[in-house]
Design a protein around this motif. Structure first.
Motif, PDB file in Angstrom:
ATOM      1  N   GLU A   1       0.833  -1.210   0.000  1.00  0.00           N
ATOM      2  CA  GLU A   1       0.000   0.000   0.000  1.00  0.00           C
ATOM      3  C   GLU A   1       0.869   1.261   0.000  1.00  0.00           C
ATOM      4  OE1 GLU A   1      -3.453   0.809   0.818  1.00  0.00           O
ATOM      5  OE2 GLU A   1      -4.314  -1.213   0.881  1.00  0.00           O
ATOM      6  N   ASN A   2       1.898   1.256   0.842  1.00  0.00           N
ATOM      7  CA  ASN A   2       2.729   2.446   0.966  1.00  0.00           C
ATOM      8  C   ASN A   2       3.647   2.642  -0.222  1.00  0.00           C
ATOM      9  OD1 ASN A   2       2.521   4.011   3.733  1.00  0.00           O
ATOM     10  ND2 ASN A   2       2.050   1.865   4.138  1.00  0.00           N
ATOM     11  N   ALA A   3       4.093   1.570  -0.832  1.00  0.00           N
ATOM     12  CA  ALA A   3       4.888   1.700  -2.052  1.00  0.00           C
ATOM     13  C   ALA A   3       4.078   2.376  -3.147  1.00  0.00           C
ATOM     14  CB  ALA A   3       5.378   0.328  -2.510  1.00  0.00           C
ATOM     15  N   VAL A   4       2.812   1.998  -3.258  1.00  0.00           N
ATOM     16  CA  VAL A   4       1.937   2.614  -4.266  1.00  0.00           C
ATOM     17  C   VAL A   4       1.672   4.073  -3.911  1.00  0.00           C
ATOM     18  CG1 VAL A   4      -0.380   2.572  -5.268  1.00  0.00           C
ATOM     19  CG2 VAL A   4       0.896   0.433  -4.978  1.00  0.00           C
ATOM     20  N   LYS A   5       1.448   4.365  -2.631  1.00  0.00           N
ATOM     21  CA  LYS A   5       1.276   5.759  -2.195  1.00  0.00           C
ATOM     22  C   LYS A   5       2.450   6.624  -2.628  1.00  0.00           C
ATOM     23  CE  LYS A   5       0.419   6.629   2.117  1.00  0.00           C
ATOM     24  NZ  LYS A   5       0.355   6.514   3.608  1.00  0.00           N
ATOM     25  N   VAL A   6       3.649   6.123  -2.361  1.00  0.00           N
ATOM     26  CA  VAL A   6       4.853   6.876  -2.705  1.00  0.00           C
ATOM     27  C   VAL A   6       4.934   7.096  -4.209  1.00  0.00           C
ATOM     28  CG1 VAL A   6       7.382   6.773  -2.776  1.00  0.00           C
ATOM     29  CG2 VAL A   6       6.169   6.158  -0.673  1.00  0.00           C
ATOM     30  N   ALA A   7       4.674   6.045  -4.979  1.00  0.00           N
ATOM     31  CA  ALA A   7       4.774   6.153  -6.437  1.00  0.00           C
ATOM     32  C   ALA A   7       3.775   7.163  -6.986  1.00  0.00           C
ATOM     33  CB  ALA A   7       4.552   4.783  -7.074  1.00  0.00           C
ATOM     34  N   ARG A   8       2.564   7.137  -6.472  1.00  0.00           N
ATOM     35  CA  ARG A   8       1.550   8.071  -6.967  1.00  0.00           C
ATOM     36  C   ARG A   8       1.902   9.516  -6.613  1.00  0.00           C
ATOM     37  NH1 ARG A   8      -3.874   4.359  -5.737  1.00  0.00           N
ATOM     38  NH2 ARG A   8      -4.106   3.613  -7.894  1.00  0.00           N
ATOM     39  N   LEU A   9       2.365   9.733  -5.404  1.00  0.00           N
ATOM     40  CA  LEU A   9       2.725  11.093  -5.020  1.00  0.00           C
ATOM     41  C   LEU A   9       3.927  11.585  -5.819  1.00  0.00           C
ATOM     42  CD1 LEU A   9       2.867  12.666  -1.525  1.00  0.00           C
ATOM     43  CD2 LEU A   9       4.872  12.805  -2.998  1.00  0.00           C
ATOM     44  N   ALA A  10       4.930  10.743  -5.946  1.00  0.00           N
ATOM     45  CA  ALA A  10       6.174  11.170  -6.591  1.00  0.00           C
ATOM     46  C   ALA A  10       5.998  11.425  -8.082  1.00  0.00           C
ATOM     47  CB  ALA A  10       7.270  10.124  -6.360  1.00  0.00           C
ATOM     48  N   THR A  11       5.103  10.667  -8.726  1.00  0.00           N
ATOM     49  CA  THR A  11       4.922  10.818 -10.174  1.00  0.00           C
ATOM     50  C   THR A  11       3.772  11.746 -10.539  1.00  0.00           C
ATOM     51  OG1 THR A  11       3.436   8.902 -10.306  1.00  0.00           O
ATOM     52  CG2 THR A  11       5.807   8.487 -10.600  1.00  0.00           C
ATOM     53  N   GLY A  12       2.837  11.958  -9.607  1.00  0.00           N
ATOM     54  CA  GLY A  12       1.636  12.724  -9.929  1.00  0.00           C
ATOM     55  C   GLY A  12       0.688  11.981 -10.836  1.00  0.00           C
ATOM     56  N   ARG A  13       0.840  10.676 -10.941  1.00  0.00           N
ATOM     57  CA  ARG A  13      -0.025   9.841 -11.782  1.00  0.00           C
ATOM     58  C   ARG A  13      -0.839   8.887 -10.906  1.00  0.00           C
ATOM     59  NH1 ARG A  13       4.779   7.759 -15.911  1.00  0.00           N
ATOM     60  NH2 ARG A  13       5.597   9.814 -16.519  1.00  0.00           N
ATOM     61  N   ASP A  14      -1.865   8.275 -11.506  1.00  0.00           N
ATOM     62  CA  ASP A  14      -2.773   7.418 -10.736  1.00  0.00           C
ATOM     63  C   ASP A  14      -2.677   5.932 -11.067  1.00  0.00           C
ATOM     64  OD1 ASP A  14      -3.850   9.665  -9.480  1.00  0.00           O
ATOM     65  OD2 ASP A  14      -5.332   9.947 -11.073  1.00  0.00           O
ATOM     66  N   ALA A  15      -2.472   5.585 -12.316  1.00  0.00           N
ATOM     67  CA  ALA A  15      -2.608   4.199 -12.762  1.00  0.00           C
ATOM     68  C   ALA A  15      -1.508   3.311 -12.183  1.00  0.00           C
ATOM     69  CB  ALA A  15      -2.580   4.127 -14.280  1.00  0.00           C
ATOM     70  N   VAL A  16      -1.906   2.102 -11.806  1.00  0.00           N
ATOM     71  CA  VAL A  16      -0.967   1.099 -11.302  1.00  0.00           C
ATOM     72  C   VAL A  16      -1.178  -0.188 -12.098  1.00  0.00           C
ATOM     73  CG1 VAL A  16      -0.208  -0.251  -9.300  1.00  0.00           C
ATOM     74  CG2 VAL A  16      -1.002   2.110  -8.999  1.00  0.00           C
ATOM     75  N   VAL A  17      -0.092  -0.758 -12.573  1.00  0.00           N
ATOM     76  CA  VAL A  17      -0.149  -1.983 -13.362  1.00  0.00           C
ATOM     77  C   VAL A  17       0.282  -3.164 -12.502  1.00  0.00           C
ATOM     78  CG1 VAL A  17       0.885  -3.236 -15.295  1.00  0.00           C
ATOM     79  CG2 VAL A  17       0.216  -0.839 -15.574  1.00  0.00           C
TER      80      VAL A  17
END
Length: 451
Positions: free
Chosen positions: A139-155
């Motif tokens: 969950e937190n890895a995805v949180k970090v990725a979304r914040l850092a990139t400003g994008r939403d989609a996760v594959v």
């Protein structure tokens, strides 16, 4: 140098023994108490209750001893009562069991972060955050990725398993028992085809070609510039111990880097010497942007972590990451002791030795019966995919029967797979050669008897 069985010492006799009715009267009594107070949705694969465990043996309350080929799902890699872990836990608990790192911090958390930054792939600047469970780390890895990139989609990928929380259920591929009737799930999660060599329609497809297939679908269905993160288990766990074709992971990682996508390696099950390297991505030299860890990290205590590029994790505002129990001081002490045990006894080498012993036995078995469709895995993370004789049709009934037969003979094995037809072997890395061979012989006999 690899630690041998002679260099390891055990409290409990390393021998299986079923000494009476199974399950015994004490386990049956506990089962009755359980049914009155524990939710029915919590299932256990083995109908006995544990009294003690050490090395490769689990002893139940009725005195039966079982060979442990599951390690609590890859958790007790250093054994269920490693002396170093036990001593570290006792020492830590005698001082303080909790203060909350976000309130009054302590050295253990920092020391674990230092070790993880050292052991994880890559020589770039890193940062680490500690949590409690694998799902929480994801969950937190995805949180970090979304914040850092400003994008939403996760594959995520076919056959994936990432946890039981709302977001991680969305990332998980298997419906029953993990997702059925628990929706709606978190949005902006997209699933792509995995490299599954045994079940590819085109058996000649390379890892690079399988990666291109997934990348093409991502570009068409989402757009690479809309993707925050790609998350993948380098060896899929619950999905069937699927090892992607060589080149699949490097190609995905390289494309993600080109597109500014955060590449997350979910090493919750495959990490900490399980595959014969510290992390499964090490086998192909892949360096993730973020790596998620749990299970084998702390010798059985609840602890998880994400370690990743400093620029990604430091992009999160103060207070945006954390949790009341994350990096509990006793669990941190256990992790430091477990990592020391892994290094002192070269458990990476031990995992490779286990693979050599086990795969030889399993290949002999495959030559004798036609229901063994595939043998795969790395180190002490191995699998047998069982099929209908003469085909690739999954044989879940046989798999279930084999697991039950092994248990009656005193051997605990786990099953998995999208189709319920995979036997997974996850022995403690400190299991003796003799005990491992005995367990494998019981398994082979059960498959032959039910084939």
């Amino acid at each position: 140098m690899t630690t041998t069985a002679n260099e390891l010492s055990y409290r409990i006799e390393q021998k299986r023994n079923i000494n009476g009715a199974f399950p015994g009267p004490k386990s049956q009594a506990l089962a009755e108490r359980r049914s009155a107070v524990v939710a029915a949705g919590v299932a256990s694969g083995v109908p006995v209750y544990v009294e003690d465990a050490d090395g490769g043996i689990i002893r139940d309350v009725d005195g039966n001893s079982f060979i442990d080929l599951g390690s609590g799902i890859a958790v007790t890699s250093v054994g269920a009562s490693d002396p170093a872990v036990v001593a570290a836990v006792q020492e830590a608990a005698a001082h303080f069991t909790h203060t909350c790192f976000m309130v009054t911090p302590y050295e253990g958390y920092v020391a674990v972060a230092e070790q993880l930054n050292r052991l994880t792939p890559g020589d770039h600047a890193k940062r680490t955050v500690l949590f409690n469970s694998g799902a929480e780390a994801v969950e937190n890895a995805v949180k970090v990725a979304r914040l850092a990139t400003g994008r939403d989609a996760v594959v995520a990928f076919d056959h994936a398993y990432h946890g039981r929380t709302n977001l991680t259920m969305a990332l998980t591929a298997k419906a029953m028992p993990y997702k059925t009737n628990f929706g709606p799930f978190a949005p902006e999660v997209y699933r792509m085809p995995m490299s599954y060599p045994f079940r590819e329609e085109n058996p000649e497809i390379t890892g690079a070609e399988a990666a291109k297939r997934a990348i093409t679908m991502i570009e068409k269905q989402i757009g690479g510039d809309q993707v925050a993160a790609i998350i993948i288990e380098p060896i899929q766990g619950e999905g069937g111990f699927i090892v992607p074709a060589e080149g699949f992971l490097p190609a995905l990682s390289a494309w993600a880097k080109e597109k500014g996508i955060v590449f997350i390696a979910d090493e919750v099950q495959s990490g900490f010497c399980r595959t014969g390297e510290w992390f499964a991505v090490d086998h192909e030299g892949v360096v993730p942007d973020i790596i998620t860890m749990a299970k084998g990290i702390a010798g059985g205590l609840p602890l998880s972590a994400i370690t990743g590029r400093a620029d990604l994790l430091d992009a999160v505002h103060p207070g945006g990451l954390g949790g009341t129990y994350g990096g509990n001081p006793v669990a941190c002490a256990a992790a430091l002791a477990a990592i020391d045990t892994m290094e002192q006894h070269n458990l990476n080498g031990r995992a490779r030795h286990i693979e050599e012993l086990a795969v030889g036995k399993l290949r002999e078995l495959a030559g004798e019966v036609s229901v063994v469709g595939d043998i795969r895995g790395r180190g002490a993370m191995l699998a047998i995919e069982l099929v209908q004789s003469g085909s690739k049709e999954p044989n879940a009934e046989l798999t279930k029967a084999v697991a039950a037969a092994c248990l009656k003979e005193g051997v605990i094995i786990l099953t998995c797979g999208t189709y319920g037809n995979v036997i997974r072997l996850l022995p403690p890395l400190v299991i003796s050669d003799e005990l491992l061979i005995d367990g494998l012989e019981v398994l082979a006999a059960a498959i032959k008897a039910h084939a």
